[in-house]
Write a protein that holds these residues in place. Structure first.
Motif, short mmCIF file in Angstrom:
data_model
loop_
_atom_site.label_atom_id
_atom_site.label_comp_id
_atom_site.label_asym_id
_atom_site.label_seq_id
_atom_site.Cartn_x
_atom_site.Cartn_y
_atom_site.Cartn_z
N GLY A 125 29.63 -7.34 53.38
CA GLY A 125 30.76 -7.78 53.89
C GLY A 125 31.31 -9.11 53.49
O GLY A 125 32.27 -9.64 53.85
N LYS A 126 30.43 -9.81 52.43
CA LYS A 126 30.65 -11.19 52.06
C LYS A 126 31.04 -11.00 50.55
O LYS A 126 30.59 -10.14 50.05
N SER A 127 32.04 -12.00 50.17
CA SER A 127 32.53 -11.84 48.92
C SER A 127 31.62 -12.75 47.93
O SER A 127 31.31 -14.03 48.45
N ILE A 128 31.07 -12.14 46.88
CA ILE A 128 30.16 -12.87 46.08
C ILE A 128 30.91 -13.07 44.76
O ILE A 128 31.27 -11.92 44.19
N ILE A 129 30.95 -14.09 43.96
CA ILE A 129 31.58 -14.36 42.76
C ILE A 129 30.67 -15.04 41.86
O ILE A 129 29.74 -15.68 41.93
N GLY A 130 30.70 -14.31 40.51
CA GLY A 130 29.76 -14.86 39.44
C GLY A 130 30.66 -15.48 38.38
O GLY A 130 31.52 -14.78 37.97
N GLY A 131 30.06 -16.43 37.64
CA GLY A 131 30.78 -17.07 36.54
C GLY A 131 30.10 -18.16 35.93
O GLY A 131 28.75 -18.39 36.23
N THR A 132 30.68 -19.02 35.44
CA THR A 132 30.07 -20.32 34.57
C THR A 132 30.97 -21.70 35.31
O THR A 132 32.14 -21.56 35.10
N VAL A 133 30.15 -22.57 35.29
CA VAL A 133 30.76 -24.00 35.51
C VAL A 133 31.17 -24.56 34.28
O VAL A 133 30.20 -25.04 33.32
N ILE A 134 32.21 -24.82 34.16
CA ILE A 134 32.85 -25.60 32.96
C ILE A 134 32.89 -26.91 32.99
O ILE A 134 32.86 -27.73 31.90
N LYS A 135 32.99 -27.49 34.33
CA LYS A 135 33.25 -28.83 34.32
C LYS A 135 32.76 -29.34 35.85
O LYS A 135 32.82 -28.65 36.71
N GLY A 136 32.04 -30.62 35.79
CA GLY A 136 31.71 -31.13 37.10
C GLY A 136 30.24 -30.31 37.49
O GLY A 136 29.40 -29.59 36.91
N VAL A 137 30.21 -30.51 39.13
CA VAL A 137 29.11 -29.80 39.65
C VAL A 137 29.67 -28.97 40.76
O VAL A 137 30.61 -29.66 41.37
N SER A 182 22.92 -26.87 43.99
CA SER A 182 23.92 -26.96 43.22
C SER A 182 23.89 -26.43 41.84
O SER A 182 22.64 -26.26 41.14
N ALA A 183 24.99 -26.29 40.95
CA ALA A 183 24.87 -25.88 39.73
C ALA A 183 25.75 -26.79 38.84
O ALA A 183 26.78 -27.14 39.11
N ALA A 184 25.18 -27.20 37.84
CA ALA A 184 25.83 -28.23 36.98
C ALA A 184 26.58 -27.61 35.76
O ALA A 184 26.56 -26.18 35.63
N CYS A 185 27.35 -28.25 35.05
CA CYS A 185 28.22 -27.95 33.82
C CYS A 185 27.44 -27.12 32.86
O CYS A 185 26.42 -27.78 32.40
N GLY A 186 28.01 -26.03 32.52
CA GLY A 186 27.24 -25.09 31.53
C GLY A 186 26.28 -24.01 32.25
O GLY A 186 25.93 -23.18 31.44
N GLN A 187 26.05 -24.11 33.35
CA GLN A 187 25.35 -23.20 34.06
C GLN A 187 26.02 -21.74 34.80
O GLN A 187 27.07 -22.12 35.19
N SER A 188 25.41 -20.71 34.47
CA SER A 188 26.03 -19.45 35.02
C SER A 188 25.40 -19.55 36.36
O SER A 188 24.03 -19.40 36.69
N CYS A 189 26.16 -19.09 37.45
CA CYS A 189 25.56 -18.68 38.80
C CYS A 189 26.20 -17.69 39.57
O CYS A 189 27.55 -17.44 39.12
N THR A 190 26.15 -17.36 41.02
CA THR A 190 26.73 -16.70 41.84
C THR A 190 27.01 -17.54 43.04
O THR A 190 26.25 -18.42 43.47
N LEU A 191 28.29 -17.47 43.70
CA LEU A 191 28.67 -18.30 44.70
C LEU A 191 28.84 -17.34 45.93
O LEU A 191 29.57 -16.29 45.54
#
Length: 325
Positions: free
Chosen positions: A16-28, A62-71
Motif C-alpha cells: 500500500g506504499k508508493s515506492i519510486i526509483g530513480g537517480t539523484v541528479i543534484k544535491g543529497v 541518504s543518497a548523494a548525487c549520481g547514486q541510484s536508489c529507491t524512496l
C-alpha cells in the motif's frame, strides 16, 4: 549546499506504499526530507516526505548525487487528494522547495545532427513534425512550433573547410612540381591507344585496369530513316495489338502496358509531396533552433538540460536554451 533533484524512472507499490526509483541528479536526498513531487497534469507540485531510502536493497540514511536508489514516500491528506487526479509516472521529479519548481509547456532547444546516417545528408522538417523528446527520464512527443537555422557555422564545419583547403593546396603543389620539371602529369602521360574497326580510340589507363579487361567497342549502324511508316508482320496466334507511334508502327505488349494501381500510388505520392509544407532544411554540421511544445503533459525542464531526438526523420542532440512557462 546544493538543492536536491531526483528524477523518477520506476514506480512500485509495496504493502500500500508508493515506492519510486530513480537517480539523484543534484544535491543529497535524506530520510525524512520534505520535497515537492510533480509536475501533475495541471503543472502543479505537491509536498511529500521521504519515509525511507534504499540503495542496492540496503537501508541508508541518504543518497548523494549520481547514486541510484529507491524512496518510500509519505503523503499528507492533501497529497492523497492530489493522487486521485494525478498518477505517478516516469518523468516526474522530486525537487527541493528552494528551487521554486515550475512545469514547462514549451522550450527552445539548440540542436545538431548526429554523425552517421542522418549527418551525411540534408534533412527536411515538415510543418506537422512531432518528434519524441528524450531527456533524463522524460519520454514525450512534442509539437514543432517553429524552426530556424543559426547563421554561425559549427566548429566541425570550420574544420572540414580547413581540411578541404589543405588537400587543394597539396594537389596544386603537385601540378606546379610537374610543370617546373617540364614533365606531363601522370594522368596525361599514362594513356594508351586502341584501334577498333578502323577508328582510333584513346582511353586513360588505370593501375587496376588491364588491357585484357577492356571490352570491345562495336559501332552500331545508324538507323535508316524513312518518311513512310514501317509495318511489322503480326503472328496469327499473337494477342498483341499494333499501334502507330509517329511515323512508325510498333507493337504494344502486355509488359509495356501501364498498371493503373501503380500509377495511382505514384500519383498520390506526388500529390502528398507537393502539399507538404517544409519549415526548415537541416544541413550536416550546422546548428539549428527548434521551438517545441509538449503534447500531453507539462514537464520539469532546466536550462542546459540535454535533449536527444532519434527517429526516422531526424537524429539530433542538443540542449535547452530557453523555457516558456
Amino acid at each position: 549546499m546544493l538543492s536536491s533533484e531526483f528524477f523518477i524512472s520506476d514506480i512500485f507499490e509495496v504493502e500500500g506504499k508508493s515506492i519510486i526509483g530513480g537517480t539523484v541528479i543534484k544535491g543529497v536526498v535524506r530520510k525524512q526530507h520534505p520535497l515537492y513531487l510533480g509536475p501533475g497534469v495541471r503543472g502543479d507540485f505537491i509536498k511529500v516526505n521521504v519515509e525511507s531510502v534504499q540503495c542496492k536493497r540496503v537501508q541508508v540514511r541518504s543518497a548523494a548525487c549520481g547514486q541510484s536508489c529507491t524512496l518510500a514516500l509519505k503523503f499528507t491528506e492533501q497529497g492523497k487528494e492530489w493522487l486521485k487526479l494525478n498518477t505517478l509516472r516516469r518523468g516526474m521529479v522530486l525537487v527541493d522547495g528552494k528551487l521554486n519548481p515550475r512545469a514547462a509547456y514549451e522550450f527552445l532547444a539548440e540542436m545538431m545532427l548526429f554523425e552517421g546516417t542522418a549527418g551525411d545528408s540534408e534533412r527536411k522538417l515538415t510543418k506537422n513534425y512531432e518528434p519524441v523528446i528524450h531527456s533524463q527520464t522524460t519520454r514525450q512527443a512534442c509539437s514543432l512550433i517553429s524552426a530556424s537555422e543559426i547563421s554561425m557555422p559549427a566548429p566541425m564545419d570550420a574544420l572540414s573547410r580547413k581540411r578541404s583547403h589543405s588537400s587543394e593546396s597539396k594537389f596544386k603543389h603537385r601540378e606546379d612540381h610537374h610543370e617546373h620539371r617540364g614533365e606531363s602529369s601522370p594522368e596525361e602521360g599514362n594513356k594508351y591507344q586502341i584501334f577498333v574497326l578502323g577508328k582510333k580510340k584513346v582511353f586513360p589507363s588505370t593501375n587496376n585496369l588491364a588491357q585484357s579487361q577492356i571490352m570491345k567497342i562495336a559501332e552500331v549502324p545508324e538507323e535508316e530513316t524513312n518518311d513512310s511508316p514501317t509495318f511489322t508482320q503480326q503472328q496469327p496466334n499473337s494477342t498483341e495489338s499494333p499501334t502507330i507511334v509517329g511515323s512508325k508502327l510498333t507493337r504494344k505488349t502486355a509488359s509495356s502496358r501501364p498498371r493503373k494501381l501503380t500509377e495511382t500510388i505514384e500519383e498520390r505520392k506526388e500529390v502528398i509531396e507537393e502539399n507538404r509544407e517544409y519549415v526548415l532544411s537541416v544541413k550536416p554540421n550546422r546548428s539549428f533552433l527548434l521551438r517545441l511544445r509538449f503534447k500531453y503533459n507539462p514537464e520539469y525542464v532546466t536550462l542546459g538540460q540535454k535533449i536527444i531526438i532519434n527517429d526516422s526523420k531526424l537524429r539530433a542532440i542538443g540542449f535547452v536554451k530557453e523555457i516558456y512557462y
